[in-house]
Enzyme design. Structure first.
Site, short mmCIF file in Angstrom:
data_model
loop_
_atom_site.label_atom_id
_atom_site.label_comp_id
_atom_site.label_asym_id
_atom_site.label_seq_id
_atom_site.Cartn_x
_atom_site.Cartn_y
_atom_site.Cartn_z
N ARG A 175 -22.51 -4.93 -11.38
CA ARG A 175 -21.09 -4.94 -11.72
C ARG A 175 -20.53 -3.55 -11.44
NH1 ARG A 175 -18.22 -3.85 -17.32
NH2 ARG A 175 -16.12 -4.36 -16.67
N GLY A 198 -10.35 -14.87 -27.31
CA GLY A 198 -9.75 -16.08 -26.71
C GLY A 198 -10.55 -17.33 -26.98
N ASN A 222 -25.38 -4.17 -15.40
CA ASN A 222 -24.05 -3.65 -15.75
C ASN A 222 -24.26 -2.29 -16.44
OD1 ASN A 222 -21.53 -3.11 -16.75
ND2 ASN A 222 -21.30 -5.05 -17.87
N HIS A 271 -11.27 -6.97 -15.01
CA HIS A 271 -11.80 -8.28 -15.45
C HIS A 271 -11.66 -9.33 -14.34
CE1 HIS A 271 -10.53 -7.05 -19.79
NE2 HIS A 271 -11.83 -6.83 -19.66
N ARG A 310 -7.34 -0.26 -27.77
CA ARG A 310 -6.40 0.30 -26.78
C ARG A 310 -4.98 -0.17 -27.05
NH1 ARG A 310 -9.74 -1.54 -21.58
NH2 ARG A 310 -11.64 -1.59 -22.81
N GLU A 348 -19.40 -13.62 -17.02
CA GLU A 348 -19.31 -12.67 -15.91
C GLU A 348 -20.67 -12.48 -15.23
OE1 GLU A 348 -16.94 -10.29 -18.75
OE2 GLU A 348 -15.99 -9.47 -16.97
N LYS A 397 -26.69 -2.99 -19.48
CA LYS A 397 -26.86 -4.39 -19.89
C LYS A 397 -27.48 -5.13 -18.72
CE LYS A 397 -22.67 -4.83 -22.49
NZ LYS A 397 -21.33 -5.33 -22.33
N GLY A 439 -10.73 -10.17 -25.04
CA GLY A 439 -11.98 -9.68 -25.62
C GLY A 439 -11.68 -8.36 -26.30
N ASN A 440 -12.67 -7.52 -26.41
CA ASN A 440 -12.41 -6.19 -26.95
C ASN A 440 -11.42 -5.47 -26.04
OD1 ASN A 440 -12.71 -4.37 -28.91
ND2 ASN A 440 -14.54 -3.44 -28.04
#
Ligand code: AMP
Length: 397
Positions: A91, A333, A7, A180, A241, A384, A14, A210-211
């Site tokens: 990803r 969540g 990713n 997502h 955001r 993911e 990552k 999430g963030n």
């Protein structure tokens, strides 16, 4: 099969190395500050200590090289040679309208991803660099692209069109794409599996909090609506955001602050959300702590955040003409009980009460609603990387 999941961000990479037969993560980690001074790689093997190495990584090729070096290290590595990497899953953030599913990467796919660059100028170029780096170091190893947008390509025009001149959709592809997707797909499938039902028979609302945060309506196994739009700025209030707002605010603030509109968009991306509202942090652990200490703005941030989620859930109940399952996932969540409790207050009319004792559970799949509730509320941890690994194996085999 051993799958390397990659990713790539603009200055980070990552990775997870997964045995697809056991679905065990054999090693994982992160390369940070690629192309910047003081770059470092973190490597965490399954049964060993975390290893952090400061190493000059001027580009992503060097970063991938370091990942392979760690994975094959005679002392801390988990494989003996590069030959034991059977496939790579990448990803990819934006697949535009070109990709409704994952694909094996070839030259044509690379070109099509590049054509989506202007829709995700920060992410897609970095994703492409990651692919090129892996191709250079692992020629012949099959690579798969898994898109954040693909799962939402089933949305009908009434859900993906904005109320702007249709020409802009035709000429510039201005529409809702959603993000997502890998998580919304994975979580809705896991929820159905846990309940012993076929996803094709269910109406599921997935709250990926999430963030970054987005919510989706998954009807009979397909995404029919989602809250993020042309970019990941639309929809829910997030860590930093803003989510939805009156578009006129952009020029209004540009005038008041005497800055270009680009700078306002930057503020809406990086300085807004619960960080901007609470003035405490973008991290819900800090906000919850401040709330418990009586911080008024932390309370306002949590209430505004939860109210927005509840309103979206209500609208997706309308979009699907009902709901069977509400699934919470991702960092907030899965972990932040107070947010789930605040949202639940708005949803009692659906006949879904959540059990306060069960709501204390963190990060594991669980049914939170009372047995026999008309609508099942659940926590379903997302994964993911595992989803990308499964997609890679599906295509490569
Ligand atoms: P994600 O983007 O899915 O990694 O989620 C990140 C966010 O989840 C963090 O910024 C926190 O606000 C929240 N989070 C993660 N772990 C916890 C936890 N144990 N308790 C409360 N919030 C958490």
């Amino acid at each position: 099969m051993n799958v390397l999941v990659i990713n790539c961000g603009s200055s980070s990479l990552k990775y997870q190395f997964i045995n697809s037969d056991t679905e065990e993560v054999m090693a994982k980690g992160l390369c940070e500050r690629i192309g910047i001074e003081n770059s470092q790689i973190t490597y965490q093997p399954k049964d060993g200590d975390k290893d952090i190495t400061l190493v000059d990584m001027p580009d992503h090729t060097k970063a991938v090289e370091m990942v392979i070096k760690k994975l094959t290290d005679p002392e801390i590595g988990v494989v003996s040679s590069l030959d034991e990497i059977d496939a790579v899953g990448h990803r990819i953030v934006h697949g535009g309208e070109k990709f409704a599913t994952s694909v094996i990467i070839d030259d044509e796919v690379m070109k099509a991803i590049e054509e989506c660059n202007d829709l995700a100028p920060l992410h897609n170029p970095a994703n492409l660099i990651g692919i090129n780096s892996c191709k250079a170091l692992m020629p012949g190893v099959p690579m798969v692209a898994v898109f954040d947008t693909a799962f939402h390509q089933t949305m009908p025009p009434k859900a993906f069109l904005y109320g702007v001149p249709y020409d802009y959709y035709e000429k510039f592809k201005v529409r809702r794409y959603g993000f997502h997707g890998t998580s919304h797909d994975f979580v809705s499938a896991e929820a159905a599996k846990f309940l012993g039902k076929d996803r094709k028979d269910l109406k599921i609302i997935v709250c990926h909090l999430g963030n970054g945060a987005s919510i989706s309506a998954v009807k009979n196994g397909q995404s029919v609506d989602t809250s993020m739009g042309l970019t990941p700025l639309e929809g829910l209030i997030m860590g930093t955001r803003s989510g939805d707002l009156d578009p006129a605010i952009v020029t209004f603030l540009a005038q008041k602050l005497n800055v270009p509109t680009d700078e306002v968009i930057n503020i809406l991306n990086k300085k807004s959300g619960v960080l901007g509202l609470s003035k405490v942090s973008s991290d819900f652990r800090d906000i919850e702590k401040a709330y418990n200490e009586g911080n008024e703005l932390a309370k306002i941030a949590l209430e505004t955040y939860s109210y927005r989620v509840a309103k979206y859930i209500g609208s997706y109940v309308a979009a699907m003409n009902g709901v069977d399952v509400i699934a919470y996932t991702a960092g907030v969540g899965e972990n932040t009980a107070i947010v789930r409790a605040m949202i639940a207050e708005y949803l009692k009319y659906l006949g879904t009460n959540i059990d306060p004792e069960k709501n204390k559970i963190r990060g594991e799949i669980v049914e939170l609603s009372d047995p026999g509730s008309k609508v099942v509320t659940m926590i379903v941890p997302t994964n993911e990387e595992l989803a990308i690994c499964r997609e890679t194996v599906r295509l490569v085999k």
